[in-house]
Scaffold this motif. Structure first.
Motif, PDB file in Angstrom:
ATOM      1  N   LEU A 109      -7.954   8.872   7.665  1.00  0.00           N
ATOM      2  CA  LEU A 109      -8.031   7.519   7.061  1.00  0.00           C
ATOM      3  C   LEU A 109      -8.705   6.294   7.810  1.00  0.00           C
ATOM      4  CD1 LEU A 109      -4.513   8.504   6.236  1.00  0.00           C
ATOM      5  CD2 LEU A 109      -5.563   7.359   4.413  1.00  0.00           C
ATOM      6  N   GLU A 150      -8.927   3.421   2.569  1.00  0.00           N
ATOM      7  CA  GLU A 150      -8.001   2.523   1.949  1.00  0.00           C
ATOM      8  C   GLU A 150      -8.488   1.393   1.875  1.00  0.00           C
ATOM      9  OE1 GLU A 150      -3.453   3.609   2.969  1.00  0.00           O
ATOM     10  OE2 GLU A 150      -4.727   3.513   4.825  1.00  0.00           O
ATOM     11  N   ASN A 178      -8.420  -2.172   0.632  1.00  0.00           N
ATOM     12  CA  ASN A 178      -7.430  -3.061   0.418  1.00  0.00           C
ATOM     13  C   ASN A 178      -8.224  -4.545   0.185  1.00  0.00           C
ATOM     14  OD1 ASN A 178      -7.737  -4.204   2.959  1.00  0.00           O
ATOM     15  ND2 ASN A 178      -5.743  -3.184   3.738  1.00  0.00           N
ATOM     16  N   CYS A 209      -0.331   4.890  -1.545  1.00  0.00           N
ATOM     17  CA  CYS A 209      -1.356   5.544  -0.756  1.00  0.00           C
ATOM     18  C   CYS A 209      -0.405   6.495   0.190  1.00  0.00           C
ATOM     19  CB  CYS A 209      -2.141   4.606  -0.069  1.00  0.00           C
ATOM     20  SG  CYS A 209      -3.225   3.405  -0.942  1.00  0.00           S
ATOM     21  N   THR A 218      -4.812   8.253  11.404  1.00  0.00           N
ATOM     22  CA  THR A 218      -5.022   6.945  10.519  1.00  0.00           C
ATOM     23  C   THR A 218      -5.578   5.938  11.446  1.00  0.00           C
ATOM     24  OG1 THR A 218      -4.387   5.351   8.787  1.00  0.00           O
ATOM     25  CG2 THR A 218      -2.679   6.097  10.457  1.00  0.00           C
ATOM     26  N   GLY A 221      -5.149   3.351  -6.205  1.00  0.00           N
ATOM     27  CA  GLY A 221      -4.172   3.390  -5.018  1.00  0.00           C
ATOM     28  C   GLY A 221      -2.976   2.784  -5.265  1.00  0.00           C
ATOM     29  N   THR A 274      -6.566  -0.184  -3.187  1.00  0.00           N
ATOM     30  CA  THR A 274      -5.240  -0.842  -2.872  1.00  0.00           C
ATOM     31  C   THR A 274      -5.181  -2.299  -2.593  1.00  0.00           C
ATOM     32  OG1 THR A 274      -3.139  -0.154  -1.836  1.00  0.00           O
ATOM     33  CG2 THR A 274      -5.272  -0.159  -0.693  1.00  0.00           C
ATOM     34  N   GLN A 285       0.613  -1.183   0.042  1.00  0.00           N
ATOM     35  CA  GLN A 285       0.018  -0.089   0.004  1.00  0.00           C
ATOM     36  C   GLN A 285       0.765   1.300  -0.224  1.00  0.00           C
ATOM     37  OE1 GLN A 285      -3.349  -2.294   3.080  1.00  0.00           O
ATOM     38  NE2 GLN A 285      -3.399  -0.051   2.996  1.00  0.00           N
TER      39      GLN A 285
END
Length: 399
Positions: free
Chosen positions: A202, A232, A234, A109, A125, A265, A295, A106
């Motif tokens: 995030l 994010e 994933n 990102c 985050t 991403g 991502t 990742q």
């Protein structure tokens, strides 16, 4: 261009030394002096168009990249990758204990977001935070020392993997989704104080269904806060695919009345352009905005998760071979004469050395003494008395 006799003699001397195994660094210097001036200083690249929600325009589909920035991005992503692989090794050796969530795969990102905002902007985050801790200015040495619980860590060995902080960085947070309303609060402070700052808040696709996230959306929209909410994605949360866990997998539309972007991403340039677009929108008083970064994480959810019970090894390998963020940037640089293979290899060598030295410190630095266990509970270190007693007053280290 013909070389002078003296130049030829110097090169022959260096080649002779190489054959003796004593002058590889000199060769690198000669190659640099002879070829670096011929590299492309700046190039424009096509990037994937972002999907948009409630927006009249979109981030650009071309991104200008300078050689200087390209080398910086490449090195930063390699540091994050190698640092996480070293953390994996230390965890398996039982030097790192507790929870540990790794970020390899990742990297585009974290590095792309930082490229699209300013160091004075704010960021918060979840617990997959090592990469952001590094991009926010904490050294690898302090990060690995924090992971191993040593007093040289960025939180003096008391925070561990989930709790690292820096200037304008409000940490990894262990409670799923809890950092999102905190980020909205930071954005409220930016607006209240009249600064030109934004806050990036995030979270992952697993946290995207949390109720507190929608509460934060609502308040941020009502108050027009300069907040960039970034999911994010994933794809697997703790171990369940997004298709099985979410009725709607279009996370960039989850803000409803809040505009949104869905971004590649794995491409650092795409992330950079989308983040800059979002930050400019917030600075213009048109925030908030929701971004979804598509991502992929190479490791499991945490070190206790092998990561192959809910996805195949072939899937992971396919992503590595086709979409790896570091390889994508490297290929662009080489294809456009922005760097040489030898130069990038030299960066890799320097990064590996930096990681090894940091790991050496993280395994030899002392642990914090037991008598410091209850320090820093209050910002001014005021003693905490419980019915007239200090329960830890008799604690002493015996090591």
């Amino acid at each position: 261009m013909l070389l002078s006799l003296n130049s030829m003699r110097k090169m022959l001397t260096i080649i002779t030394n190489v054959l003796k195994g004593s002058a590889s660094k000199n060769v690198a210097r000669v190659v640099a002096a002879r070829t670096y001036a011929d590299f492309t200083a700046e190039a424009a690249f096509d990037v994937k168009k972002c999907d948009t929600h409630r927006l009249d325009d979109a981030p650009p589909t071309k991104s200008v990249l300078t050689r200087e920035d390209a080398l910086k991005y490449y090195r930063t992503m390699q540091v994050i990758r190698r640092m996480e692989l070293k953390a994996d090794q230390l965890y398996k050796q039982k030097i790192i204990r507790g929870f540990c969530h790794l970020y390899d795969g990742q990297e585009a990102c974290a590095v792309g977001i930082e490229a699209g905002i300013k160091p004075t902007d704010h960021l918060i985050t979840a617990y997959r935070a090592h990469g952001y801790t590094y991009t926010r200015g904490v050294s690898v040495r302090e990060i690995l020392a924090e992971l191993t619980g040593r007093r040289g860590g960025c939180a003096k060995g008391k925070g561990g993997s989930m709790h690292m902080y820096a200037n304008n960085f409000y940490g990894g947070n262990g409670i799923v989704g809890a950092q999102v309303p905190l980020g909205a609060g930071v954005a409220l402070a930016c607006k209240y104080l009249g600064t030109d700052q934004v806050c990036v808040s995030l979270y992952g696709d697993g946290a995207a269904n949390q109720g507190q996230i929608f509460e934060a959306y609502n308040m941020a929209s009502l108050w027009k806060l300069p907040c960039i909410f970034i999911c994010e994605n994933n794809k697997y949360a703790m171990g369940t695919s997004v298709e099985r866990s979410s009725a709607s997998t279009e996370y960039y539309k989850r803000g409803d009345v809040i505009p949104g972007l869905r971004v590649d991403g794995m491409d650092i340039l795409c992330v950079k352009e989308a983040t800059k677009y979002a930050a400019d929108l917030c600075r213009a008083g048109k925030g908030p905005i929701v971004m979804e970064l598509q991502t992929y994480r190479y490791h499991g959810h945490s070190m206790s998760d092998p990561g192959v019970s809910y996805r195949t090894r072939d899937e992971i390998q396919e992503v590595r071979s086709k979409s790896d963020p570091i390889s994508l940037l490297k290929d662009r640089m080489l294809a456009n004469n922005m760097a040489s293979v030898e130069e990038l290899k030299e960066i890799d060598v320097q990064v590996r050395k930096e990681i090894e030295e940091a790991a050496q410190f993280a395994t030899t630095d002392p642990e914090p003494p037991l008598e410091e266990l209850c320090n820093h509970i209050f910002y001014n270190d005021a003693p905490l008395e419980v019915r007239g007693t200090l329960p830890w007053a008799k604690l002493k280290s015996v090591s």
